[in-house]
Design an enzyme around this catalytic site. Structure first.
Site, PDB file in Angstrom:
ATOM      1  N   ARG A 133      -3.274   6.215   1.032  1.00 44.32           N
ATOM      2  CA  ARG A 133      -3.919   7.268   1.828  1.00 44.32           C
ATOM      3  C   ARG A 133      -3.021   7.969   2.839  1.00 44.32           C
ATOM      4  NH1 ARG A 133      -8.772   3.993   4.309  1.00 44.32           N
ATOM      5  NH2 ARG A 133      -7.149   2.382   4.273  1.00 44.32           N
ATOM      6  N   ARG A 182      -7.289  11.735  -4.966  1.00 38.41           N
ATOM      7  CA  ARG A 182      -8.517  11.001  -4.609  1.00 38.41           C
ATOM      8  C   ARG A 182      -9.691  11.956  -4.439  1.00 38.41           C
ATOM      9  NH1 ARG A 182     -12.612   9.401  -3.965  1.00 38.41           N
ATOM     10  NH2 ARG A 182     -13.458   7.651  -2.778  1.00 38.41           N
ATOM     11  N   ASP A 224      -6.898  -2.502  -7.260  1.00 39.32           N
ATOM     12  CA  ASP A 224      -7.576  -3.154  -6.145  1.00 39.32           C
ATOM     13  C   ASP A 224      -7.652  -4.645  -6.418  1.00 39.32           C
ATOM     14  OD1 ASP A 224     -10.317  -4.025  -4.626  1.00 39.32           O
ATOM     15  OD2 ASP A 224      -9.364  -2.333  -3.623  1.00 39.32           O
ATOM     16  N   TYR A 276     -14.808 -12.383  -0.411  1.00 38.50           N
ATOM     17  CA  TYR A 276     -15.549 -11.145  -0.676  1.00 38.50           C
ATOM     18  C   TYR A 276     -16.780 -11.411  -1.543  1.00 38.50           C
ATOM     19  CZ  TYR A 276     -11.666  -8.357   1.170  1.00 38.50           C
ATOM     20  OH  TYR A 276     -10.713  -7.789   1.984  1.00 38.50           O
ATOM     21  N   ARG A 298       0.820  -1.216   0.000  1.00 40.37           N
ATOM     22  CA  ARG A 298       0.000   0.000   0.000  1.00 40.37           C
ATOM     23  C   ARG A 298       0.855   1.268   0.000  1.00 40.37           C
ATOM     24  NH1 ARG A 298      -4.308  -1.822   4.570  1.00 40.37           N
ATOM     25  NH2 ARG A 298      -5.315  -3.494   3.422  1.00 40.37           N
TER      26      ARG A 298
END
Length: 354
Positions: free
Chosen positions: A31, A40, A77, A154, A27
């Site tokens: 963020r 973003r 993703d 998921y 990652r």
């Protein structure tokens, strides 16, 4: 990789000599960086960011402008494959990914089609090609996918889960159906990664985020078995050069010996696995990637430097170690602390490669 200016990441994964331990971070494009947050904020949604090759390229390259990382990783993703299968991926702020059409019945599984990555996932391939072009050989580019088992969790749960009742219920009550789904996913993951390699990825990684919540028997049957299938389908010899492969099961430290036999170049380690013991257990079969606790990046710089020293010392002399966190960086970590970690790896590791 003869065209690379910095190839120590590739060499370490292939257990070739290096002059220092390479470092990158799961990652690393994300963020915790204010420049990522700015992009973003302009994008209509997280998926609009992922599906725009120009923006995905920009975000992928951002951390390389701040830190001396030895690899870039594609910004995307893990749930792009189920989205391409028609499950309708969307994201809810504060809740994570959701699917409009989760898998509930055997009929749903039968309807799943294996996506053509050059069609339904062409935006990912376009991003890979664009990133490779913009990197200009600076460092290698990592492509990735979720593992068949992790994607299945998921798809059946309809999003994130803490208990995994639905997917485990399907696994225990209708194992034949679960195997049908996992087989389709293994074929899809392999096709997706092969397309990324064709588009320019110079290493690929399979993230088995939720394999660690299975029993040993179920892990081997429903997770590792399909990771092996993916590996057997990967085309990793490109123009006579090997594209390294990494397999990472979070919580998988119990099964390192079995994982080392799966055919991958390297295994990712979470922070709960002792890297010295892991190296003893796998011997010379695979390289190891990891495994600093992501939470330790909240510590003061000197403590971070000490953590880096400890991990390097535990791995010991020789190649085959790629320094990384034991899982993804958390979004509110101070970027200056990341620089402390990266610089410490490059400062302290050369003594282990003399």
């Amino acid at each position: 990789m003869t065209s690379l200016k910095n190839d120590i990441f590739i060499k370490a994964l292939l257990k070739q000599p290096v002059d220092k331990t390479p470092v990158w971070m799961m990652r690393q494009a994300g963020r915790y960086l204010p420049e990522y947050k700015a992009i973003r904020a302009k994008a209509a949604s997280f998926m609009s960011l992922c599906t725009n090759p120009e923006l995905a390229c920009e975000v992928t390259l951002q951390p390389l402008e701040r830190f001396d990382f030895d690899a870039a990783i594609l910004f995307s993703d893990i749930l792009t494959i189920p989205d391409a299968m028609g499950l309708g991926l969307y994201f809810v702020e504060g809740e994570g990914p959701k699917f409009k059409n989760p898998i509930k019945t055997e009929s749903d599984v039968k309807k799943l089609a294996i996506p053509d990555p050059t069609v339904e996932l062409s935006y990912v391939m376009d991003a890979v090609s664009l990133i490779r072009k913009n990197l200009q050989g600076r460092v290698p580019l990592i492509g990735f996918s979720g593992s068949p088992w992790t994607l299945a969790t998921y798809m059946v749960e309809g999003g994130s889960s803490k208990r995994f009742q639905k997917v485990k219920g399907l696994m225990y009550q209708q194992p034949r159906v679960m195997h049908q789904m996992l087989d389709k996913l293994a074929q899809s993951v392999a096709a997706y990664l092969n397309a990324q390699i064709e588009a320019g990825a110079q290493a690929v990684m399979v993230f088995d985020t939720w394999g660690g919540m299975l029993s040993t028997e179920d892990y081997n049957e429903f997770s590792l078995n399909y990771a092996k299938q993916v590996r057997s389908l990967l085309k990793t010899n490109i123009d006579g050069e090997e594209v390294p492969t990494v397999f990472f099961t979070k919580g998988g430290g119990l099964w390192l010996e079995d994982m080392a036999d799966a055919g991958y170049s390297a295994l990712g380690l979470d922070w709960q696995t002792d890297i010295a013991k892991a190296r003893q257990r796998v011997g010379s079969k695979v390289a190891l990637q990891g495994n600093m606790d992501p939470i330790s990046l909240y510590a003061e710089p000197e403590r971070i430097r000490q953590q880096v020293k400890t991990i390097l010392q535990k791995y010991g002399k020789g190649t085959g170690h790629v320094f990384n966190l034991g899982h993804g960086i958390l979004p509110d970590v101070n970027p200056d602390h990341v620089k402390t970690m990266v610089d410490a790896v490059h400062e302290f590791s050369p003594q282990y490669h003399l």
